[in-house]
Motif scaffolding. Sequence first.
Motif, PDB file in Angstrom:
ATOM      1  N   TYR A  59      57.797  56.167  17.296  1.00  0.00           N
ATOM      2  CA  TYR A  59      57.634  55.886  18.723  1.00  0.00           C
ATOM      3  C   TYR A  59      56.202  55.483  19.034  1.00  0.00           C
ATOM      4  O   TYR A  59      55.262  55.895  18.361  1.00  0.00           O
ATOM      5  CB  TYR A  59      58.084  57.071  19.580  1.00  0.00           C
ATOM      6  CG  TYR A  59      57.139  58.255  19.628  1.00  0.00           C
ATOM      7  CD1 TYR A  59      56.201  58.378  20.658  1.00  0.00           C
ATOM      8  CD2 TYR A  59      57.199  59.265  18.666  1.00  0.00           C
ATOM      9  CE1 TYR A  59      55.353  59.473  20.719  1.00  0.00           C
ATOM     10  CE2 TYR A  59      56.357  60.352  18.728  1.00  0.00           C
ATOM     11  CZ  TYR A  59      55.427  60.457  19.760  1.00  0.00           C
ATOM     12  OH  TYR A  59      54.572  61.538  19.818  1.00  0.00           O
ATOM     13  N   VAL A  60      56.065  54.639  20.052  1.00  0.00           N
ATOM     14  CA  VAL A  60      54.762  54.122  20.466  1.00  0.00           C
ATOM     15  C   VAL A  60      54.601  54.354  21.964  1.00  0.00           C
ATOM     16  O   VAL A  60      55.114  53.587  22.781  1.00  0.00           O
ATOM     17  CB  VAL A  60      54.623  52.616  20.166  1.00  0.00           C
ATOM     18  CG1 VAL A  60      53.174  52.163  20.366  1.00  0.00           C
ATOM     19  CG2 VAL A  60      55.091  52.287  18.761  1.00  0.00           C
ATOM     20  N   PRO A  61      53.913  55.411  22.362  1.00  0.00           N
ATOM     21  CA  PRO A  61      53.636  55.619  23.792  1.00  0.00           C
ATOM     22  C   PRO A  61      52.411  54.801  24.197  1.00  0.00           C
ATOM     23  O   PRO A  61      51.695  54.261  23.336  1.00  0.00           O
ATOM     24  CB  PRO A  61      53.350  57.119  23.868  1.00  0.00           C
ATOM     25  CG  PRO A  61      52.749  57.430  22.529  1.00  0.00           C
ATOM     26  CD  PRO A  61      53.389  56.496  21.529  1.00  0.00           C
ATOM     27  N   ASN A  62      52.161  54.709  25.487  1.00  0.00           N
ATOM     28  CA  ASN A  62      51.031  53.901  25.947  1.00  0.00           C
ATOM     29  C   ASN A  62      49.758  54.749  26.023  1.00  0.00           C
ATOM     30  O   ASN A  62      49.131  54.896  27.075  1.00  0.00           O
ATOM     31  CB  ASN A  62      51.341  53.258  27.307  1.00  0.00           C
ATOM     32  CG  ASN A  62      51.642  54.272  28.397  1.00  0.00           C
ATOM     33  OD1 ASN A  62      52.186  55.337  28.112  1.00  0.00           O
ATOM     34  ND2 ASN A  62      51.314  53.944  29.640  1.00  0.00           N
ATOM     35  N   THR A  63      49.359  55.305  24.868  1.00  0.00           N
ATOM     36  CA  THR A  63      48.141  56.108  24.813  1.00  0.00           C
ATOM     37  C   THR A  63      46.941  55.237  24.478  1.00  0.00           C
ATOM     38  O   THR A  63      47.077  54.122  23.968  1.00  0.00           O
ATOM     39  CB  THR A  63      48.241  57.205  23.741  1.00  0.00           C
ATOM     40  OG1 THR A  63      48.339  56.571  22.454  1.00  0.00           O
ATOM     41  CG2 THR A  63      49.456  58.085  23.960  1.00  0.00           C
TER      42      THR A  63
END
Length: 497
Positions: free
Chosen positions: A284-288
């Motif tokens: 998963y790739v969150p917008n951090t």
Amino acid sequence: MHRRYLAPGALAAATVLLAIPASAASSTTGAPGIGDPYYPAYGNGGYDVGHYDLRLKYQPKTDLLEGTATLLARTTQDLSRFNLDFLLDVSEVRVNGAKASFATSGEHELEITPKHPLAKGSDITVVVRYSGVPSSKSAYGFTGWHRTQDGGVAANEPEAAWWWFPSNDHPLDKATYDVSVQVPTGTQAISNGTLQSTSSRLGWTRYNWRSNKPQATYLATLAVGRFDITTSTTESGIPVINAYSKELGDNYNAARASIERSGEITDWLSEYFGPYPFNSVGGYVPNTSTRYALETQTRPFYSPARFSSGTNTSVVVHELAHQWYGDLVSVAGWKDIWINEGFARYSEWLWSEHEGEGTTQEIADYVYASHPADDPFWTVRPGDPGPDNQFHLAVYDRGALALQALRNEIGDEDFFAILKGWTAKYAHGNATVADFRTYAERVSARSLGQFFDTWLYEPSKPAAPEARAASIARKASAPVPPKSWKKLVATADVHQH
């Protein structure tokens, strides 16, 4: 991924505490640390957790997290008091159904005194009710919780659990997990394992995740936000679940083009390491705004920055290799980090060879030649780098170089038998670098003490004769960088902040 600094007096006191013989210390108070010399206050003594059941409610607008954690554990000594690692505000604790008194101490300790003492060998149930704003909490001057525009993320190493659930936070105490998270409808909650069910009511949706194999606490993850979720299965039948923040902007397509290959890469890695050991895979790739990636079990975390220059399958290979080396077989202590990072880095080298962009030998020769003898790179000892250098480049590149040298020393047949047999021997458990040496010696029928000293423990560059003996740096001229080198460099800081 973090370097921890303790005041000399505090470190000395903690070390002395851990060194006190059991007979001289209280037999009824669980130790406030599990005994790791790199992080003396991490984990706890006196019990072993078998399962975590986490029932949570999270509000993205305010970053408020409310939870009830139920821990199923077994005592390993008589206990009148024990600790959990935790930072949020606790309202109630129950042990075996009875209210227990509790207090906080140190940077992250929750001290629990049950109503009745607990006998060694007892199965116990601990319930902790809590709430708080994770992004407002810090320990040792940092936070392991990442606030995003649309939610929050727990992903960090060597610690992350303190910000979202009470735990025995050390890889030595693995457990299974049920994670149930209620979030506003239109927002998703991502965690480890497989999604068992979802239900919606009155503007809220609950996601129920299950990780059914032993999992270290730092490998548990939670991400809440607005995601595009894809599902599929690998050729070998493993469920694949990937999630991409809707806020990734220009990095979205590169991230997806990379991580959607997770199933293919998992099956490829299985050829080297044995059958994939868990109930799902993905990423998963969150917008951090962070830059690192992390091998959170079954569902690695990737920062959007990992894809800012385009597709990056090397980082996917790295984190998926950790599912065997780091997750299936975990470190016994943080000084054994080479077992995680050297092997994950070497997997990138194998992928380079697989993709026709440079063999493992070519990469090893280039790494050796790229660092002159006076480069501080060689002063870091991958076999025991120290807490300040736990995620130093040398642990990765010098660590992978040691594996190529071992391969050349004992031959491909024994080397690849070791890679696969090691994960089977220590599956769902913990091991040390010394354990690996012993196993390699048994499989290869060779004495490898001097070899491991040279490549993992001596704070200097292996001299040319030793390197040539291991078929490293055989050419007199400096090697040309392999085609994959820029991609490998792009993942060199994969676990650095």
